[in-house]
Design a protein around this motif. Structure first.
Motif, mmCIF file in Angstrom:
data_model
loop_
_atom_site.group_PDB
_atom_site.id
_atom_site.type_symbol
_atom_site.label_atom_id
_atom_site.label_comp_id
_atom_site.label_asym_id
_atom_site.label_seq_id
_atom_site.Cartn_x
_atom_site.Cartn_y
_atom_site.Cartn_z
ATOM 1 N N VAL A 111 -27.015 -75.636 -20.453
ATOM 2 C CA VAL A 111 -25.703 -76.150 -19.737
ATOM 3 C C VAL A 111 -26.397 -76.920 -18.491
ATOM 4 O O VAL A 111 -26.583 -78.445 -18.237
ATOM 5 C CB VAL A 111 -24.394 -75.760 -19.212
ATOM 6 N N GLU A 112 -27.396 -76.092 -18.095
ATOM 7 C CA GLU A 112 -27.815 -77.050 -16.553
ATOM 8 C C GLU A 112 -28.756 -77.621 -16.571
ATOM 9 O O GLU A 112 -29.331 -79.168 -15.784
ATOM 10 C CB GLU A 112 -28.839 -75.342 -15.933
ATOM 11 N N HIS A 113 -29.131 -78.327 -18.127
ATOM 12 C CA HIS A 113 -29.873 -78.828 -17.554
ATOM 13 C C HIS A 113 -29.357 -80.259 -19.182
ATOM 14 O O HIS A 113 -30.333 -81.721 -18.519
ATOM 15 C CB HIS A 113 -31.382 -78.941 -19.435
ATOM 16 N N ASN A 114 -28.339 -80.274 -19.918
ATOM 17 C CA ASN A 114 -27.957 -81.126 -20.312
ATOM 18 C C ASN A 114 -26.480 -81.400 -20.641
ATOM 19 O O ASN A 114 -25.375 -82.200 -21.002
ATOM 20 C CB ASN A 114 -28.052 -80.606 -21.609
ATOM 21 N N GLY A 115 -25.884 -80.218 -19.698
ATOM 22 C CA GLY A 115 -23.859 -80.065 -18.720
ATOM 23 C C GLY A 115 -23.212 -79.890 -20.338
ATOM 24 O O GLY A 115 -24.042 -79.152 -20.919
ATOM 25 N N PRO A 116 -22.083 -79.512 -20.331
ATOM 26 C CA PRO A 116 -21.342 -79.179 -21.301
ATOM 27 C C PRO A 116 -21.040 -79.875 -22.232
ATOM 28 O O PRO A 116 -20.222 -80.339 -22.657
ATOM 29 C CB PRO A 116 -19.929 -78.599 -20.749
ATOM 30 N N LEU A 117 -22.271 -80.745 -23.395
ATOM 31 C CA LEU A 117 -22.330 -80.840 -24.588
ATOM 32 C C LEU A 117 -21.020 -80.851 -25.288
ATOM 33 O O LEU A 117 -20.613 -81.054 -26.148
ATOM 34 C CB LEU A 117 -23.219 -82.044 -25.519
ATOM 35 N N LEU A 118 -20.868 -79.605 -25.484
ATOM 36 C CA LEU A 118 -20.093 -79.227 -27.067
ATOM 37 C C LEU A 118 -19.056 -79.342 -26.803
ATOM 38 O O LEU A 118 -18.000 -79.326 -27.476
ATOM 39 C CB LEU A 118 -21.161 -77.958 -27.045
#
Length: 228
Positions: A111-118
């Motif tokens: 999450v720290e790289h891509n955020g809450p994608l899911l």
């Protein structure tokens, strides 16, 4: 030298070991001790999304009102992230991922790289083999596959079915008119090229760098469309 720190690990169905490490602020995904991907080398995964979804960025009436995309393999989420960035809304992005732990890592560590994608309302993660997500009548405007390095370098032996004529025919029949299939490969794959052409696809081969500053474009994105 800063050591690799093991964050978590899990076993694949065939007994192989999948492990997530952190090193100097970056995450590394390894399979049986070999690096599969990292948060520092994501350019070609993003290219998979750009090239596979390029036709969905065209102006109406060519662009579907509600595009549907299927991604085979969640990995570290960078292809999904890029698809969500370019595809707009409304849209549906199904993601087939075989390993529940990989899904959990995307919800936590990554999450720290891509955020809450899911948590994006357009995202639908399916805990299943990609093979089992096709053939139920659902049609897609783009199918993007990033699972193995090549058909000759499989993550699990069972993945061999993802490159067979019967599977490629199944994909062909799961695409809407004008739809696109795109494969990420770690290196050129004449075997995949031949199989796609035999299934009736027109094929484009795109060299891709793993990182913008890489000297060599060793990865490949194969973009396949149905013969007109």
């Amino acid at each position: 030298m800063e050591p690799h720190v093991l964050m978590d690990k899990t076993s694949l169905p065939d007994g192989g070991l999948l492990a997530l490490y952190k090193h100097q602020g970056e995450f590394v995904l390894e399979y049986n001790g070999l690096e599969l991907m990292s948060t520092n080398l994501t350019l070609s995964e993003q290219m998979l999304a750009d090239l596979g979804c390029a036709h969905l960025l065209e102006e109406a009436p060519t662009r579907p009102e509600h595009p549907r995309v299927l991604i085979g393999g969640l990995g570290m989420g960078f292809t999904l992230k890029r698809v969500l960035e370019v595809i707009g809304s409304p849209a549906t992005v199904d993601v087939a991922e075989l390993m529940s732990q990989v899904i959990e890592w995307n919800r936590t560590y990554l999450v720290e790289h891509n955020g809450p994608l899911l948590e994006d309302p357009r995202t639908n993660v399916i805990l299943a083999d990609l093979f089992d997500c096709l053939g139920e009548g659902d049609l897609y405007d783009a199918i993007l596959i990033d699972i193995d390095d090549t058909p000759d370098a499989l993550i699990t032996e069972d993945n061999g079915k993802l490159y067979t004529p019967s599977f490629l025919t199944l994909i062909r029949d799961s695409l809407n008119p004008g739809g696109c299939l795109a494969y990420w490969m770690a290196e050129p794959s004449p075997r995949l090229e031949m199989a796609l052409k035999k299934t009736g696809f027109d094929l484009e081969e795109h060299p891709a760098k793993p990182h913008e500053e890489s000297d060599e474009a060793r990865h490949r994105i194969y973009v396949a469309r149905l013969n007109s």
